[in-house]
Design a protein around this motif. Sequence first.
Motif, PDB file in Angstrom:
ATOM      1  N   ILE A 134       3.786   0.774  -6.586  1.00  0.00           N
ATOM      2  CA  ILE A 134       4.757   1.553  -7.343  1.00  0.00           C
ATOM      3  C   ILE A 134       5.939   0.655  -7.667  1.00  0.00           C
ATOM      4  CG2 ILE A 134       6.148   3.662  -7.427  1.00  0.00           C
ATOM      5  CD1 ILE A 134       4.547   4.651  -4.967  1.00  0.00           C
ATOM      6  N   VAL A 135       6.352   0.662  -8.921  1.00  0.00           N
ATOM      7  CA  VAL A 135       7.588   0.011  -9.329  1.00  0.00           C
ATOM      8  C   VAL A 135       8.616   1.113  -9.558  1.00  0.00           C
ATOM      9  CG1 VAL A 135       8.741  -1.447 -11.033  1.00  0.00           C
ATOM     10  CG2 VAL A 135       6.353  -1.905 -10.402  1.00  0.00           C
ATOM     11  N   TRP A 136       9.671   1.103  -8.768  1.00  0.00           N
ATOM     12  CA  TRP A 136      10.717   2.120  -8.889  1.00  0.00           C
ATOM     13  C   TRP A 136      11.776   1.588  -9.864  1.00  0.00           C
ATOM     14  CZ3 TRP A 136      10.941   6.848  -6.069  1.00  0.00           C
ATOM     15  CH2 TRP A 136       9.877   7.031  -5.179  1.00  0.00           C
ATOM     16  N   LEU A 137      11.757   2.139 -11.062  1.00  0.00           N
ATOM     17  CA  LEU A 137      12.703   1.728 -12.100  1.00  0.00           C
ATOM     18  C   LEU A 137      14.020   2.476 -11.914  1.00  0.00           C
ATOM     19  CD1 LEU A 137      13.104   0.172 -14.822  1.00  0.00           C
ATOM     20  CD2 LEU A 137      12.397   2.290 -15.959  1.00  0.00           C
ATOM     21  N   LEU A 185      -2.794  -3.328  -2.517  1.00  0.00           N
ATOM     22  CA  LEU A 185      -1.683  -3.459  -1.576  1.00  0.00           C
ATOM     23  C   LEU A 185      -0.853  -2.184  -1.533  1.00  0.00           C
ATOM     24  CD1 LEU A 185      -0.394  -6.922  -2.882  1.00  0.00           C
ATOM     25  CD2 LEU A 185      -1.924  -6.563  -0.923  1.00  0.00           C
ATOM     26  N   LEU A 186      -0.206  -1.965  -0.402  1.00  0.00           N
ATOM     27  CA  LEU A 186       0.856  -0.969  -0.314  1.00  0.00           C
ATOM     28  C   LEU A 186       2.160  -1.750  -0.425  1.00  0.00           C
ATOM     29  CD1 LEU A 186      -0.508   1.387   2.486  1.00  0.00           C
ATOM     30  CD2 LEU A 186      -0.302   1.885   0.035  1.00  0.00           C
ATOM     31  N   GLN A 187       2.575  -1.940  -1.658  1.00  0.00           N
ATOM     32  CA  GLN A 187       3.718  -2.801  -1.955  1.00  0.00           C
ATOM     33  C   GLN A 187       4.593  -2.109  -2.984  1.00  0.00           C
ATOM     34  OE1 GLN A 187       3.202  -7.191  -2.206  1.00  0.00           O
ATOM     35  NE2 GLN A 187       3.651  -6.902  -4.372  1.00  0.00           N
ATOM     36  N   PHE A 188       5.887  -2.024  -2.691  1.00  0.00           N
ATOM     37  CA  PHE A 188       6.810  -1.273  -3.537  1.00  0.00           C
ATOM     38  C   PHE A 188       7.989  -2.170  -3.912  1.00  0.00           C
ATOM     39  CE2 PHE A 188       5.152   1.259   0.051  1.00  0.00           C
ATOM     40  CZ  PHE A 188       4.152   1.941  -0.637  1.00  0.00           C
ATOM     41  N   SER A 189       8.463  -2.010  -5.157  1.00  0.00           N
ATOM     42  CA  SER A 189       9.576  -2.840  -5.610  1.00  0.00           C
ATOM     43  C   SER A 189      10.504  -2.026  -6.494  1.00  0.00           C
ATOM     44  CB  SER A 189       9.058  -4.068  -6.367  1.00  0.00           C
ATOM     45  OG  SER A 189       8.367  -3.690  -7.549  1.00  0.00           O
ATOM     46  N   THR A 190      11.709  -2.559  -6.675  1.00  0.00           N
ATOM     47  CA  THR A 190      12.725  -1.927  -7.516  1.00  0.00           C
ATOM     48  C   THR A 190      13.020  -2.824  -8.707  1.00  0.00           C
ATOM     49  OG1 THR A 190      13.746  -0.911  -5.567  1.00  0.00           O
ATOM     50  CG2 THR A 190      15.045  -0.958  -7.575  1.00  0.00           C
ATOM     51  N   ASP A 247       7.856  11.432   0.193  1.00  0.00           N
ATOM     52  CA  ASP A 247       6.846  12.366  -0.319  1.00  0.00           C
ATOM     53  C   ASP A 247       6.108  11.790  -1.527  1.00  0.00           C
ATOM     54  OD1 ASP A 247       7.737  14.109   1.608  1.00  0.00           O
ATOM     55  OD2 ASP A 247       8.846  15.395   0.232  1.00  0.00           O
ATOM     56  N   LEU A 248       6.866  11.260  -2.471  1.00  0.00           N
ATOM     57  CA  LEU A 248       6.259  10.747  -3.692  1.00  0.00           C
ATOM     58  C   LEU A 248       5.440   9.496  -3.411  1.00  0.00           C
ATOM     59  CD1 LEU A 248       9.156  11.243  -6.272  1.00  0.00           C
ATOM     60  CD2 LEU A 248       7.311  12.804  -5.645  1.00  0.00           C
ATOM     61  N   THR A 249       5.922   8.660  -2.504  1.00  0.00           N
ATOM     62  CA  THR A 249       5.187   7.446  -2.159  1.00  0.00           C
ATOM     63  C   THR A 249       3.884   7.790  -1.444  1.00  0.00           C
ATOM     64  OG1 THR A 249       7.281   6.240  -1.941  1.00  0.00           O
ATOM     65  CG2 THR A 249       5.332   5.231  -0.969  1.00  0.00           C
ATOM     66  N   VAL A 250       3.930   8.745  -0.527  1.00  0.00           N
ATOM     67  CA  VAL A 250       2.719   9.182   0.174  1.00  0.00           C
ATOM     68  C   VAL A 250       1.724   9.782  -0.809  1.00  0.00           C
ATOM     69  CG1 VAL A 250       1.821  10.870   1.831  1.00  0.00           C
ATOM     70  CG2 VAL A 250       3.843   9.516   2.409  1.00  0.00           C
ATOM     71  N   PHE A 251       2.220  10.582  -1.754  1.00  0.00           N
ATOM     72  CA  PHE A 251       1.365  11.201  -2.761  1.00  0.00           C
ATOM     73  C   PHE A 251       0.633  10.139  -3.583  1.00  0.00           C
ATOM     74  CE2 PHE A 251       1.145  12.743  -7.263  1.00  0.00           C
ATOM     75  CZ  PHE A 251       0.096  13.635  -7.090  1.00  0.00           C
ATOM     76  N   LEU A 252       1.356   9.129  -4.059  1.00  0.00           N
ATOM     77  CA  LEU A 252       0.745   8.110  -4.910  1.00  0.00           C
ATOM     78  C   LEU A 252      -0.115   7.131  -4.123  1.00  0.00           C
ATOM     79  CD1 LEU A 252       3.698   7.308  -7.358  1.00  0.00           C
ATOM     80  CD2 LEU A 252       1.625   8.637  -7.824  1.00  0.00           C
TER      81      LEU A 252
END
Length: 310
Positions: A134-137, A185-190, A247-252
């Motif tokens: 997920i890329v959090w814009l 991957l379970l990798q998240f960025s902003t 919640d949203l991260t777990v969902f995706l």
Amino acid sequence: MQRFTSQLIIAGLLAATAQACNIPVFRYALERWKPDACEILVFFPDQLTKQQESALERQGKASPRITITRDTKTSKIGGDKGPLIAQAVVRCKVNGGKVLEVWKGNPSHLPELQLADSPARQEIQRRLLKGDSIVWLVLESEDEKKNRAIKQQLDDRFQLLADKLQLPEGIGLPGSELFSETPLLLQFSTLTIAANNPEEVFLSTLLTKIEGSAYRNGEPLVVPIFGRGRALEVIPANELSDQLIDDLTVFLSGACSCQVKERNPGFDLLITADWDTELFGADGEIPADTPLHQQQNQPPATLTIPPGRK
């Protein structure tokens, strides 16, 4: 406005296929969900100028996801007594299949919109293809304190979630195959967009059309993006709690129980990319999405999502 509740009811949310899908939502969307097109409607009373025709031609060549519809209806400024003019209207699908009018004006001004592409969307594409889940814009507001606070909040949650979350079991089994070599991957960025960035006019306009009131009141807007540039929701920073981020991260990151894009929340950003070639190569196998007709006439199902905003 109610966004995510403890009981999200979506008709036919559970897949109708015999085999369960254990692929995470973000990865299933990346490999299988085709992005929606963006439409330019052009109204003109007689004929377009050479400059207007050139601008439309450039948009049509810029991306196969831009469709252009011409209509010789009369368009007037200032009501019935105004002069006859040509006018372009840019429309995109947003949540629930609703069509949103993002921009309208003289067709010759279309190139100024950066409609087909922009640096931020190129970076989103790059990160998703290299394995970001997920890329959090973050569309920054004029309030620097709030901008810093929301970015710090997201970074803090990412560190906790990276240690907490696990990929679903059963990936690679029949019905849950992966087709791309993109790392899973379970990798998240902003990724941030500065307020009034001239290179991000279209993207900023789209997001503020959806949550304009909050943005005008100084709230940064946050958008979790996954798949092929699919935005899950546009969320004002003051409504984004730690729990909602989780919640949203777990969902995706969870198993894709609904394989039909149209029955999942979100909308597609216009990103000019040949996703299939990038993911599978020129001669690679392209997985088919679950046809919508296979899941019609299914009874409504209830998906439990932890409490979020109301």
